[in-house]
Write a protein that holds these residues in place. Sequence first.
Motif, PDB file in Angstrom:
ATOM      1  N   LYS A   1       5.503   3.668   1.998  1.00  0.00           N
ATOM      2  CA  LYS A   1       5.050   2.326   1.636  1.00  0.00           C
ATOM      3  C   LYS A   1       4.688   1.524   2.888  1.00  0.00           C
ATOM      4  O   LYS A   1       5.392   1.575   3.893  1.00  0.00           O
TER       5      LYS A   1
ATOM      6  N   LEU B   1       0.863  -1.184   0.000  1.00  0.00           N
ATOM      7  CA  LEU B   1       0.000   0.000   0.000  1.00  0.00           C
ATOM      8  C   LEU B   1       0.895   1.228   0.000  1.00  0.00           C
ATOM      9  O   LEU B   1       1.991   1.201   0.546  1.00  0.00           O
ATOM     10  N   GLU B   2       0.396   2.310  -0.580  1.00  0.00           N
ATOM     11  CA  GLU B   2       1.138   3.564  -0.542  1.00  0.00           C
ATOM     12  C   GLU B   2       0.255   4.646   0.070  1.00  0.00           C
ATOM     13  O   GLU B   2      -0.887   4.846  -0.350  1.00  0.00           O
TER      14      GLU B   2
ATOM     15  N   ARG C   1       0.434  -4.615   3.854  1.00  0.00           N
ATOM     16  CA  ARG C   1      -0.837  -5.081   4.430  1.00  0.00           C
ATOM     17  C   ARG C   1      -0.801  -6.595   4.441  1.00  0.00           C
ATOM     18  O   ARG C   1      -0.556  -7.227   3.422  1.00  0.00           O
TER      19      ARG C   1
ATOM     20  N   ASN D   1      -1.552  -3.494   8.993  1.00  0.00           N
ATOM     21  CA  ASN D   1      -0.734  -2.658   8.114  1.00  0.00           C
ATOM     22  C   ASN D   1       0.511  -2.223   8.873  1.00  0.00           C
ATOM     23  O   ASN D   1       0.404  -1.771  10.026  1.00  0.00           O
TER      24      ASN D   1
END
Length: 135
Positions: free
Chosen positions: A52, A45-46, A55, A99
């Motif tokens: 960055k 994910l960004e 997840r 995350n």
Amino acid sequence: MRSFESIRSHVEGKYKVTAREPYLVCVELSLEQGTRLQSIFLSELEAEDSRKYLRLSTAVAPMTGLDAKKMLAFNWQSRVGFMAIGELDGVPYLQLCENRPFDSLDAAELDRLILEIGGVGDNLERMLSAGGDLH
């Protein structure tokens, strides 16, 4: 672990990988001496600030008939992971997710997260599906 490729390289050398895509890899954990399996999805994910994140997620149960209030209570009490809804083959599923920023991950922390999310996800799956195993 500064990139998704370093994460991918680590898990491919240590776990059974069942899916590979550019920013997604699926690890299949064998639990309870091989009597249960749990799939853990790792994806990149960004954030808005370009940071960055990794997840980790695992499917727990289809949302059909589940009490959302109980799932939100789990979120409040959980020390690791949070509950979310994601689709699998067009069906809404309860997912256990976590995350983490890439820059806070090392190999030991990644392994700990995979095993913890996999174990907790499997326990939740067993409770919500009368002992069933979705993988």
